[in-house]
Design a protein around this motif. Structure first.
Motif, PDB file in Angstrom:
ATOM      1  N   ALA A 120       0.817  -1.225   0.000  1.00 26.08           N
ATOM      2  CA  ALA A 120       0.000   0.000   0.000  1.00 26.08           C
ATOM      3  C   ALA A 120       0.843   1.265   0.000  1.00 26.08           C
ATOM      4  CB  ALA A 120      -0.930  -0.007   1.209  1.00 26.08           C
ATOM      5  N   ASN A 121       2.155   1.150   0.188  1.00 28.24           N
ATOM      6  CA  ASN A 121       3.041   2.321   0.188  1.00 28.24           C
ATOM      7  C   ASN A 121       3.919   2.368  -1.053  1.00 28.24           C
ATOM      8  OD1 ASN A 121       2.220   3.368   2.739  1.00 28.24           O
ATOM      9  ND2 ASN A 121       3.404   1.754   3.736  1.00 28.24           N
ATOM     10  N   ASN A 122       3.504   1.693  -2.120  1.00 29.42           N
ATOM     11  CA  ASN A 122       4.294   1.677  -3.344  1.00 29.42           C
ATOM     12  C   ASN A 122       3.936   2.882  -4.210  1.00 29.42           C
ATOM     13  OD1 ASN A 122       4.838   0.711  -6.337  1.00 29.42           O
ATOM     14  ND2 ASN A 122       6.164  -0.461  -4.970  1.00 29.42           N
ATOM     15  N   ALA A 123       4.780   3.890  -4.155  1.00 25.56           N
ATOM     16  CA  ALA A 123       4.505   5.145  -4.851  1.00 25.56           C
ATOM     17  C   ALA A 123       4.416   4.959  -6.361  1.00 25.56           C
ATOM     18  CB  ALA A 123       5.596   6.162  -4.506  1.00 25.56           C
ATOM     19  N   LEU A 124       5.301   4.124  -6.930  1.00 27.34           N
ATOM     20  CA  LEU A 124       5.313   3.927  -8.386  1.00 27.34           C
ATOM     21  C   LEU A 124       3.972   3.397  -8.889  1.00 27.34           C
ATOM     22  CD1 LEU A 124       8.831   2.301  -8.855  1.00 27.34           C
ATOM     23  CD2 LEU A 124       8.155   4.603  -9.509  1.00 27.34           C
ATOM     24  N   ALA A 125       3.396   2.445  -8.149  1.00 28.11           N
ATOM     25  CA  ALA A 125       2.136   1.850  -8.592  1.00 28.11           C
ATOM     26  C   ALA A 125       1.007   2.881  -8.585  1.00 28.11           C
ATOM     27  CB  ALA A 125       1.787   0.654  -7.709  1.00 28.11           C
ATOM     28  N   TYR A 126       0.958   3.701  -7.544  1.00 23.65           N
ATOM     29  CA  TYR A 126      -0.060   4.761  -7.511  1.00 23.65           C
ATOM     30  C   TYR A 126       0.143   5.726  -8.682  1.00 23.65           C
ATOM     31  CZ  TYR A 126      -1.720   3.462  -2.845  1.00 23.65           C
ATOM     32  OH  TYR A 126      -2.275   2.809  -1.776  1.00 23.65           O
ATOM     33  N   TYR A 127       1.394   6.117  -8.912  1.00 25.75           N
ATOM     34  CA  TYR A 127       1.679   7.056 -10.001  1.00 25.75           C
ATOM     35  C   TYR A 127       1.239   6.453 -11.338  1.00 25.75           C
ATOM     36  CZ  TYR A 127       4.243  10.352 -12.955  1.00 25.75           C
ATOM     37  OH  TYR A 127       4.580  11.302 -13.889  1.00 25.75           O
ATOM     38  N   ASN A 128       1.620   5.190 -11.575  1.00 29.11           N
ATOM     39  CA  ASN A 128       1.307   4.563 -12.854  1.00 29.11           C
ATOM     40  C   ASN A 128      -0.194   4.347 -13.035  1.00 29.11           C
ATOM     41  OD1 ASN A 128       4.007   4.489 -13.509  1.00 29.11           O
ATOM     42  ND2 ASN A 128       4.325   2.404 -12.782  1.00 29.11           N
ATOM     43  N   ARG A 129      -0.876   3.981 -11.956  1.00 28.40           N
ATOM     44  CA  ARG A 129      -2.325   3.828 -12.074  1.00 28.40           C
ATOM     45  C   ARG A 129      -2.977   5.182 -12.320  1.00 28.40           C
ATOM     46  NH1 ARG A 129      -5.811   0.904  -7.409  1.00 28.40           N
ATOM     47  NH2 ARG A 129      -5.582   2.965  -6.427  1.00 28.40           N
ATOM     48  N   GLY A 130      -2.373   6.238 -11.747  1.00 25.17           N
ATOM     49  CA  GLY A 130      -2.867   7.583 -12.033  1.00 25.17           C
ATOM     50  C   GLY A 130      -2.777   7.913 -13.507  1.00 25.17           C
ATOM     51  N   VAL A 131      -1.681   7.466 -14.155  1.00 24.83           N
ATOM     52  CA  VAL A 131      -1.518   7.684 -15.596  1.00 24.83           C
ATOM     53  C   VAL A 131      -2.653   7.021 -16.365  1.00 24.83           C
ATOM     54  CG1 VAL A 131      -0.059   7.160 -17.594  1.00 24.83           C
ATOM     55  CG2 VAL A 131       0.990   7.953 -15.464  1.00 24.83           C
ATOM     56  N   ILE A 132      -2.951   5.757 -16.004  1.00 17.39           N
ATOM     57  CA  ILE A 132      -4.037   5.030 -16.673  1.00 17.39           C
ATOM     58  C   ILE A 132      -5.368   5.755 -16.481  1.00 17.39           C
ATOM     59  CG2 ILE A 132      -5.445   2.928 -16.564  1.00 17.39           C
ATOM     60  CD1 ILE A 132      -2.955   2.311 -17.922  1.00 17.39           C
ATOM     61  N   ARG A 133      -5.659   6.141 -15.259  1.00 18.02           N
ATOM     62  CA  ARG A 133      -6.946   6.778 -14.973  1.00 18.02           C
ATOM     63  C   ARG A 133      -7.059   8.137 -15.655  1.00 18.02           C
ATOM     64  NH1 ARG A 133      -7.750   5.042  -8.539  1.00 18.02           N
ATOM     65  NH2 ARG A 133      -8.707   3.016  -9.034  1.00 18.02           N
ATOM     66  N   ALA A 134      -5.918   8.832 -15.783  1.00 11.19           N
ATOM     67  CA  ALA A 134      -5.928  10.103 -16.504  1.00 11.19           C
ATOM     68  C   ALA A 134      -6.247   9.876 -17.974  1.00 11.19           C
ATOM     69  CB  ALA A 134      -4.582  10.808 -16.345  1.00 11.19           C
ATOM     70  N   LYS A 135      -5.644   8.819 -18.557  1.00 14.54           N
ATOM     71  CA  LYS A 135      -5.908   8.501 -19.961  1.00 14.54           C
ATOM     72  C   LYS A 135      -7.367   8.099 -20.173  1.00 14.54           C
ATOM     73  CE  LYS A 135      -1.222   7.011 -21.248  1.00 14.54           C
ATOM     74  NZ  LYS A 135      -1.058   7.886 -22.417  1.00 14.54           N
ATOM     75  N   GLN A 136      -7.952   7.477 -19.129  1.00 14.41           N
ATOM     76  CA  GLN A 136      -9.353   7.064 -19.224  1.00 14.41           C
ATOM     77  C   GLN A 136     -10.314   8.176 -18.799  1.00 14.41           C
ATOM     78  OE1 GLN A 136      -9.117   3.622 -16.653  1.00 14.41           O
ATOM     79  NE2 GLN A 136      -8.801   2.203 -18.367  1.00 14.41           N
ATOM     80  N   ARG A 137      -9.726   9.370 -18.506  1.00 10.87           N
ATOM     81  CA  ARG A 137     -10.493  10.562 -18.115  1.00 10.87           C
ATOM     82  C   ARG A 137     -11.237  10.367 -16.787  1.00 10.87           C
ATOM     83  NH1 ARG A 137     -10.470  14.309 -22.110  1.00 10.87           N
ATOM     84  NH2 ARG A 137      -9.781  13.591 -24.174  1.00 10.87           N
ATOM     85  N   ASN A 138     -10.709   9.488 -15.943  1.00 10.72           N
ATOM     86  CA  ASN A 138     -11.239   9.373 -14.577  1.00 10.72           C
ATOM     87  C   ASN A 138     -10.493  10.385 -13.715  1.00 10.72           C
ATOM     88  OD1 ASN A 138     -12.895   7.268 -15.378  1.00 10.72           O
ATOM     89  ND2 ASN A 138     -11.392   5.700 -14.834  1.00 10.72           N
ATOM     90  N   LYS A 139     -10.866  11.664 -13.864  1.00  9.92           N
ATOM     91  CA  LYS A 139     -10.096  12.769 -13.318  1.00  9.92           C
ATOM     92  C   LYS A 139      -9.901  12.684 -11.806  1.00  9.92           C
ATOM     93  CE  LYS A 139     -10.052  17.844 -13.275  1.00  9.92           C
ATOM     94  NZ  LYS A 139     -10.743  19.067 -13.750  1.00  9.92           N
ATOM     95  N   GLN A 140     -10.977  12.493 -11.047  1.00  9.31           N
ATOM     96  CA  GLN A 140     -10.873  12.507  -9.591  1.00  9.31           C
ATOM     97  C   GLN A 140     -10.049  11.320  -9.067  1.00  9.31           C
ATOM     98  OE1 GLN A 140     -11.730  15.093  -7.760  1.00  9.31           O
ATOM     99  NE2 GLN A 140     -12.367  16.028  -9.704  1.00  9.31           N
ATOM    100  N   GLU A 141     -10.259  10.142  -9.692  1.00  9.69           N
ATOM    101  CA  GLU A 141      -9.491   8.967  -9.269  1.00  9.69           C
ATOM    102  C   GLU A 141      -8.017   9.132  -9.605  1.00  9.69           C
ATOM    103  OE1 GLU A 141     -11.298   5.559 -10.987  1.00  9.69           O
ATOM    104  OE2 GLU A 141     -13.002   5.551  -9.602  1.00  9.69           O
ATOM    105  N   ALA A 142      -7.739   9.751 -10.775  1.00  7.75           N
ATOM    106  CA  ALA A 142      -6.351   9.991 -11.172  1.00  7.75           C
ATOM    107  C   ALA A 142      -5.681  10.958 -10.192  1.00  7.75           C
ATOM    108  CB  ALA A 142      -6.294  10.549 -12.589  1.00  7.75           C
ATOM    109  N   ILE A 143      -6.407  12.027  -9.826  1.00  7.58           N
ATOM    110  CA  ILE A 143      -5.858  12.996  -8.858  1.00  7.58           C
ATOM    111  C   ILE A 143      -5.576  12.310  -7.521  1.00  7.58           C
ATOM    112  CG2 ILE A 143      -6.444  15.017  -7.448  1.00  7.58           C
ATOM    113  CD1 ILE A 143      -7.869  16.180  -9.915  1.00  7.58           C
ATOM    114  N   ALA A 144      -6.490  11.426  -7.114  1.00  6.74           N
ATOM    115  CA  ALA A 144      -6.299  10.711  -5.840  1.00  6.74           C
ATOM    116  C   ALA A 144      -5.033   9.858  -5.880  1.00  6.74           C
ATOM    117  CB  ALA A 144      -7.519   9.838  -5.547  1.00  6.74           C
ATOM    118  N   ASP A 145      -4.806   9.169  -7.021  1.00  3.63           N
ATOM    119  CA  ASP A 145      -3.608   8.323  -7.139  1.00  3.63           C
ATOM    120  C   ASP A 145      -2.333   9.163  -7.165  1.00  3.63           C
ATOM    121  OD1 ASP A 145      -4.660   5.811  -6.985  1.00  3.63           O
ATOM    122  OD2 ASP A 145      -4.822   5.509  -9.143  1.00  3.63           O
TER     123      ASP A 145
END
Length: 686
Positions: free
Chosen positions: A614-639
């Motif tokens: 749960a403290n893996n920064a890279l995974a949060y960052y990378n999932r944020g990239v995916i969510r940004a590409k999918q236009r899930n703005k709030q979830e991407a910001i959270a990641d």
């Protein structure tokens, strides 16, 4: 099946295994209808007539030895016959109805302690027999232990001795000790393998999960760390198993009988010999035993010379065995010396040294303590106890003992070195460097203080000074592979890639199985664009150890770097088969899936990485990239917010700034910037 009859009378019923080294069949003897046997085909490595002649002789000798064993123990698979056909060699073995022990080791369902003790006792009794004939099994693992259907006893099968005659190495590295990998087989190589089986049984760890143990090692000692807070195991049993699986074969039990003796102490609660002796001595001295005559008592007190001479003889024999490397024998002789003279501080001291060499650090510490009580001015006893405390992780206590040893003997370079190691563990870097320097001043040809000081200086970013230390080690001992490797690490940090390449190559030339050197050299080749050289280094590692996860991770990154995304995914998937909780593999495989446009698979991999850590920064960052590409703005910001917080805590300024930039872009725009990219990192090595 084939109509061909092996040796004219064995009909093949079933093919159990079809490998490069040969085949294994279930067969029926046509002369004995209804009978079943196991036949192994062994392919010789060479068809040269001279080589075949030598192999025939060796094969026959090994087979005859195994045939004798079946008469000595009924829990050894019988070798029924052996023959040669078309320059191929065959052995016919007893077919044992039953189930392999793999069926009893179920993931997440640990066996009880009494079941594991029973397993150990049964197999050790078998090992006592086969070792007495000069035979080493070579391939002890759950699949080669059969629970016989008829009487529920365990039977040992598939001896590796005949395979060895064909020069066929055992390929199951999960249970194989390092000396066997290096073709330096010992009787206690079998003890190591059985110890790993016991650990697997206590943890509920099937064979495909055993590779996890390779990454669970004490950084200081290199020993396997298998006990955890959720596993309740009797301390004495754990101590026995730990001694069975010592990395250094010299520190393990040397013979199966020794393990059995210690197991019997757990199950039978046998009283300690020394306590028995003391009780008998008390009876003699107090006159409780009515049968002791006045004459015997008079001899006991008036004629001490025979006792003194026997004590001196036992002590000297113990010292001689210690110096010859026979530590078990030394302990036995020194036990006798201590029984004859309980006030002999030197005997406790030397026995403590022997226990330390055997890896029994608790007993080593106890003996050193007794030596100190008997002679508080014994600097060597404090020194010895300091090293025992260090191995037990008691660094403050170790430092206190080193201080006393140095006070009594200020010229002891080893005491300064030991204190330096303990201070390093407690992050007293300045004190540690001072101790290593003092050890060097007292003993300039002693290389370990230079090596440890160099490693510490590199951590403190004193890189040129670190290189000077490694240079000195190499000058004193040009064959020290570790020094070349450590200097290579330092050169690489200094951006001297070609100098690092040379050092790694020198380390490999000295030690052709230096996995870490291949790994780092492969990484440099990859960075330099030397595609073939990098691949060759990663492939070499996997030839040495097919279960070395980092090699798959690094080769995957290498393949990714030149656009072989499918190949990278294969490597990361293989790493995850070996360790389903490898966060780096999930992260990097997610990146490869993303490059292939498979956002769903990428998102799943990043989410799995987060679920594991749960403290893996890279995974949060990378999932944020995916969510940004999918236009899930709030979830991407959270990641990205979570990633930024973790990056900041970890001191990764550039990554923190990247995450903050992505948050700002998402808040100011409805779509992510085209430059948004995932992040990845190679697995870090010590």
């Amino acid at each position: 099946m084939s109509s061909h009859l092996l040796d004219g009378h064995y009909r093949i019923l079933k093919v159990l295994n079809d490998g490069k080294k040969g085949k294994t069949y279930v067969v029926e003897d046509v002369n004995l209808p209804g009978s079943q046997f196991i036949v192994k085909q062994l392919l010789p490595p060479s068809s040269n007539p001279q080589s075949l002649t030598i192999l025939r002789r060796l094969f026959a000798s090994k087979a005859e030895t195994l045939e004798k064993l079946e008469q000595e123990h009924n829990q050894i698979q019988k070798l029924v016959a052996h023959f040669e056909e078309n320059e191929e060699f065959y052995i016919v073995q007893e077919f044992i109805p039953g189930n392999p022990f793999t069926d009893e080791i179920i993931q997440g369902q640990p066996l009880k302690e009494d079941q594991v003790i029973s397993l150990l006792s049964e197999i050790l009794e078998i090992l006592v027999t086969i070792h007495s004939y000069g035979v080493i099994h070579r391939d002890i693992k759950p699949a080669n232990i059969i629970r016989r259907e008829s009487d529920k006893k365990l039977v040992l099968v598939n001896f590796g001795a005949v395979n060895e005659a064909m020069n066929n190495p055992i390929g199951n590295l999960e249970y194989t000790p390092i000396e066997q990998v290096n073709s330096n087989l010992k009787y206690n190589s079998d003890i190591y393998a059985l110890g790993i089986v016991a650990i697997a049984a206590l943890l509920g760890l099937p064979t495909n999960q055993i590779s996890k143990l390779r990454s669970q090692k004490n950084r200081l000692t290199g020993e396997i760390v298998w006990r955890n807070k959720n596993l309740k195991v009797d301390r004495k049993l754990a101590k026995i198993i730990n001694k069975m699986v010592r990395f250094n074969y010299r520190q393990r039990y040397q013979y199966a009988t020794e393990v059995l003796d210690d197991l019997k102490k757990i199950t039978n609660h046998e009283p300690d010999r020394q306590k028995q002796h003391q009780k008998k001595l008390l009876l003699v001295l107090t006159g409780v035993a009515g049968c002791i005559t006045l004459g015997v008592g008079t001899w006991f007190f008036q004629s001490p010379k025979p006792v003194i001479n026997a004590q001196k003889k036992s002590y000297q024999e113990g010292v001689n065995k210690y110096e010859a490397g026979n530590y078990e024998g030394a302990v036995k002789d020194l036990n006798q010396a201590i029984e004859l003279e309980p006030q002999n501080a030197l005997a406790y001291n030397k026995r403590g040294d022997a226990y330390y060499r055997l890896g029994d650090y608790e007993q080593a510490q106890a003996d050193s303590t007794q030596a100190i009580l008997l002679n508080p001015q014994d600097a060597n006893a404090y020194f010895d106890r300091g090293f025992a405390y260090s191995e037990l992780g008691k660094y403050k206590e170790a430092i206190a003992d080193y201080n006393q040893a140095i006070k009594l003997n200020p010229q002891n370079a080893y005491a300064y070195y030991g204190r330096g190691i303990a201070r390093t563990q407690l992050k007293d870097n300045k004190g540690a460097i001072g101790d290593f320097s003092k050890a060097i001043a007292l003993k300039p040809q002693y290389t370990e203080p230079y090596l440890q000081r160099g490693i510490l200086r590199r951590r403190l970013k004193l890189r040129q000074a670190a290189i000077q230390d490694f240079d000195t080690v190499i000058k004193i001992n040009p064959s020290d592979a570790k020094a070349y490797y450590q200097r290579g690490l330092t050169q690489f940090i200094n951006q001297q890639k070609y100098a690092a390449l040379k050092d790694y190559t020198d380390a490999i030339n000295i030690n052709p199985k230096y996995i870490e050197a291949y790994l780092n050299r492969g990484d440099i080749y990859s960075d330099l664009g030397n595609k073939l050289e990098a691949a060759e280094d990663y492939n070499t590692i996997l030839q040495i150890d097919p279960k070395f996860i980092a090699a798959y991770i690094h080769r995957g990154i290498h393949r990714f770097s030149f656009g072989d995304y499918k190949g990278a995914i294969e490597d990361y998937t293989q790493a995850l088969k070996l360790n389903p909780n490898d966060v780096a593999a999930y992260n990097n495989r997610g990146n490869a899936y993303l490059e292939l446009g498979n956002k769903k698979a990428a998102n799943q991999d990043y989410s799995r990485a987060i679920a594991i850590d749960a403290n893996n920064a890279l995974a949060y960052y990378n999932r944020g990239v995916i969510r940004a590409k999918q236009r899930n703005k709030q979830e991407a910001i959270a990641d990205f917010t979570k990633a930024a917080k973790l990056f900041q805590q970890q001191g990764e300024k550039d990554s923190y700034q990247d995450a903050q930039r992505e948050i700002a872009l998402l808040r100011n725009k409805s779509a992510p910037a085209k430059t948004t990219r995932y992040r990845f990192r190679k697995r870090e090595k010590n």
